[in-house]
Design a protein around this motif. Sequence first.
Motif, PDB file in Angstrom:
ATOM      1  N   ARG A 121      -8.067  -0.087   1.633  1.00 55.48           N
ATOM      2  CA  ARG A 121      -7.001   0.909   1.733  1.00 55.48           C
ATOM      3  C   ARG A 121      -6.853   1.412   3.163  1.00 55.48           C
ATOM      4  NH1 ARG A 121      -7.557   5.455  -2.672  1.00 55.48           N
ATOM      5  NH2 ARG A 121      -9.685   5.562  -1.858  1.00 55.48           N
ATOM      6  N   ALA A 122      -5.610   1.757   3.484  1.00 58.56           N
ATOM      7  CA  ALA A 122      -5.297   2.310   4.800  1.00 58.56           C
ATOM      8  C   ALA A 122      -4.662   3.681   4.622  1.00 58.56           C
ATOM      9  CB  ALA A 122      -4.334   1.389   5.547  1.00 58.56           C
ATOM     10  N   GLU A 123      -4.832   4.507   5.636  1.00 58.97           N
ATOM     11  CA  GLU A 123      -4.195   5.835   5.637  1.00 58.97           C
ATOM     12  C   GLU A 123      -2.997   5.799   6.566  1.00 58.97           C
ATOM     13  OE1 GLU A 123      -5.145  10.475   6.929  1.00 58.97           O
ATOM     14  OE2 GLU A 123      -6.786   9.022   6.705  1.00 58.97           O
ATOM     15  N   CYS A 124      -1.866   6.233   6.081  1.00 62.59           N
ATOM     16  CA  CYS A 124      -0.662   6.280   6.907  1.00 62.59           C
ATOM     17  C   CYS A 124      -0.822   7.354   7.980  1.00 62.59           C
ATOM     18  CB  CYS A 124       0.562   6.575   6.055  1.00 62.59           C
ATOM     19  SG  CYS A 124       2.076   6.834   7.025  1.00 62.59           S
ATOM     20  N   PRO A 125      -0.661   7.033   9.247  1.00 61.55           N
ATOM     21  CA  PRO A 125      -0.795   8.050  10.294  1.00 61.55           C
ATOM     22  C   PRO A 125       0.291   9.118  10.248  1.00 61.55           C
ATOM     23  CG  PRO A 125      -1.039   5.837  11.196  1.00 61.55           C
ATOM     24  CD  PRO A 125      -0.512   5.688   9.804  1.00 61.55           C
ATOM     25  N   ARG A 126       1.421   8.826   9.605  1.00 56.87           N
ATOM     26  CA  ARG A 126       2.522   9.781   9.556  1.00 56.87           C
ATOM     27  C   ARG A 126       2.369  10.779   8.413  1.00 56.87           C
ATOM     28  NH1 ARG A 126       7.808   9.150  11.003  1.00 56.87           N
ATOM     29  NH2 ARG A 126       6.898   8.327  12.920  1.00 56.87           N
ATOM     30  N   CYS A 127       2.143  10.277   7.181  1.00 49.52           N
ATOM     31  CA  CYS A 127       2.129  11.176   6.028  1.00 49.52           C
ATOM     32  C   CYS A 127       0.747  11.311   5.389  1.00 49.52           C
ATOM     33  CB  CYS A 127       3.136  10.706   4.984  1.00 49.52           C
ATOM     34  SG  CYS A 127       2.679   9.167   4.138  1.00 49.52           S
ATOM     35  N   ALA A 128      -0.243  10.573   5.891  1.00 52.93           N
ATOM     36  CA  ALA A 128      -1.632  10.639   5.427  1.00 52.93           C
ATOM     37  C   ALA A 128      -1.834  10.078   4.023  1.00 52.93           C
ATOM     38  CB  ALA A 128      -2.176  12.056   5.496  1.00 52.93           C
ATOM     39  N   ALA A 129      -0.833   9.409   3.460  1.00 56.07           N
ATOM     40  CA  ALA A 129      -0.986   8.794   2.146  1.00 56.07           C
ATOM     41  C   ALA A 129      -1.847   7.538   2.263  1.00 56.07           C
ATOM     42  CB  ALA A 129       0.374   8.449   1.564  1.00 56.07           C
ATOM     43  N   LEU A 130      -2.558   7.226   1.188  1.00 52.71           N
ATOM     44  CA  LEU A 130      -3.373   6.018   1.150  1.00 52.71           C
ATOM     45  C   LEU A 130      -2.624   4.909   0.416  1.00 52.71           C
ATOM     46  CD1 LEU A 130      -6.869   7.514   0.235  1.00 52.71           C
ATOM     47  CD2 LEU A 130      -6.095   6.745   2.488  1.00 52.71           C
ATOM     48  N   PHE A 131      -2.781   3.692   0.898  1.00 51.47           N
ATOM     49  CA  PHE A 131      -2.177   2.544   0.222  1.00 51.47           C
ATOM     50  C   PHE A 131      -3.046   1.311   0.450  1.00 51.47           C
ATOM     51  CE2 PHE A 131      -0.298   2.784   4.458  1.00 51.47           C
ATOM     52  CZ  PHE A 131      -0.433   1.484   4.936  1.00 51.47           C
ATOM     53  N   THR A 132      -2.882   0.305  -0.415  1.00 46.10           N
ATOM     54  CA  THR A 132      -3.646  -0.931  -0.306  1.00 46.10           C
ATOM     55  C   THR A 132      -2.925  -1.880   0.644  1.00 46.10           C
ATOM     56  OG1 THR A 132      -4.487  -0.674  -2.555  1.00 46.10           O
ATOM     57  CG2 THR A 132      -4.643  -2.865  -1.573  1.00 46.10           C
ATOM     58  N   VAL A 133      -3.603  -2.286   1.683  1.00 43.46           N
ATOM     59  CA  VAL A 133      -2.984  -3.096   2.732  1.00 43.46           C
ATOM     60  C   VAL A 133      -2.419  -4.393   2.165  1.00 43.46           C
ATOM     61  CG1 VAL A 133      -3.397  -4.346   4.877  1.00 43.46           C
ATOM     62  CG2 VAL A 133      -4.503  -2.135   4.492  1.00 43.46           C
ATOM     63  N   ALA A 134      -3.222  -5.132   1.417  1.00 43.91           N
ATOM     64  CA  ALA A 134      -2.800  -6.441   0.922  1.00 43.91           C
ATOM     65  C   ALA A 134      -1.577  -6.338   0.018  1.00 43.91           C
ATOM     66  CB  ALA A 134      -3.947  -7.119   0.180  1.00 43.91           C
ATOM     67  N   ASP A 135      -1.514  -5.300  -0.799  1.00 40.56           N
ATOM     68  CA  ASP A 135      -0.375  -5.144  -1.705  1.00 40.56           C
ATOM     69  C   ASP A 135       0.918  -4.990  -0.924  1.00 40.56           C
ATOM     70  OD1 ASP A 135      -2.101  -5.300  -3.818  1.00 40.56           O
ATOM     71  OD2 ASP A 135      -2.037  -3.158  -4.318  1.00 40.56           O
ATOM     72  N   GLU A 136       0.902  -4.163   0.102  1.00 39.51           N
ATOM     73  CA  GLU A 136       2.125  -3.920   0.870  1.00 39.51           C
ATOM     74  C   GLU A 136       2.501  -5.134   1.710  1.00 39.51           C
ATOM     75  OE1 GLU A 136       3.861  -1.340   0.056  1.00 39.51           O
ATOM     76  OE2 GLU A 136       2.171  -0.841  -1.258  1.00 39.51           O
ATOM     77  N   TYR A 137       1.503  -5.810   2.272  1.00 39.73           N
ATOM     78  CA  TYR A 137       1.812  -6.996   3.070  1.00 39.73           C
ATOM     79  C   TYR A 137       2.368  -8.106   2.181  1.00 39.73           C
ATOM     80  CZ  TYR A 137       1.628 -10.646   6.539  1.00 39.73           C
ATOM     81  OH  TYR A 137       1.993 -11.655   7.397  1.00 39.73           O
ATOM     82  N   ALA A 138       1.758  -8.317   1.020  1.00 41.96           N
ATOM     83  CA  ALA A 138       2.231  -9.350   0.111  1.00 41.96           C
ATOM     84  C   ALA A 138       3.630  -9.043  -0.398  1.00 41.96           C
ATOM     85  CB  ALA A 138       1.259  -9.505  -1.062  1.00 41.96           C
ATOM     86  N   ALA A 139       3.906  -7.793  -0.714  1.00 43.47           N
ATOM     87  CA  ALA A 139       5.232  -7.425  -1.228  1.00 43.47           C
ATOM     88  C   ALA A 139       6.318  -7.738  -0.211  1.00 43.47           C
ATOM     89  CB  ALA A 139       5.255  -5.937  -1.579  1.00 43.47           C
TER      90      ALA A 139
END
Length: 234
Positions: A210-228
């Motif tokens: 998981r990565a933290e967005c530097p703008r809004c501080a939300a967490l997300f899974t890197v692979a999921d977003e890259y694959a999408a």
Amino acid sequence: MRDALGEIGRVPEFLERVERADDPEAWRELEYRLCLEHDLVPPAGFAALPRLVPLAVSDRRARRLAGLIVRCSAGHHRCDALLAGTAAAIADFGGQLDRHLRTRPADYLDSFIDLLAVAGQYHWSAALGDFSDDFYPVDCPHCAVKVMIAIGDYGRYSAIRDWDHGDVDRRPLRPAFPAELTGTGRWMYDTAARDGQAALAEGIAHLHGRAECPRCAALFTVADEYAAANLPRL
């Protein structure tokens, strides 16, 4: 079948030559004719796969060329029917690659990437590196800001890329634990770990973490977003 030079009927001649004996000149011709600039495969390239795959068992040039062709399978080649006819050869090639990886060869990463392509994971076969200098641009799924994911010797972080100041507002990545991985991520990690590729396995754990967005501080899974954003629409 036209080759990359626009000619018809020459590829079988060169295939016969390499099947009979080691022929560097014939291999050079096949490389020119079957995969144009490593991103475009002519019809003759796909048609040649059933003859290249048996050679790939013991010939690195055949393995490399077959791998390049399979990596391009998701491109705009207009050869879907022809490619479908090579399914058995591609499956055999996948078994070859898995056995080759178990020997921990010098071309491990290239063969790993080829195996990803055989499995239909074209977005990873096109982007995966050795995690010494890898970057994966993604959009934050919460605020849509562009986030740069870095996984390499210089750090493992999410950041906003500023072309004047570099990667700013860095946040450390949170790698996935192996037990948390599923699907393609688990298969990638388990294969690399099985073969003693510690750096590759660690990079994959970060990529599927998981990565933290530097703008809004939300967490997300890197692979999921890259694959999408990058998975080919076949």
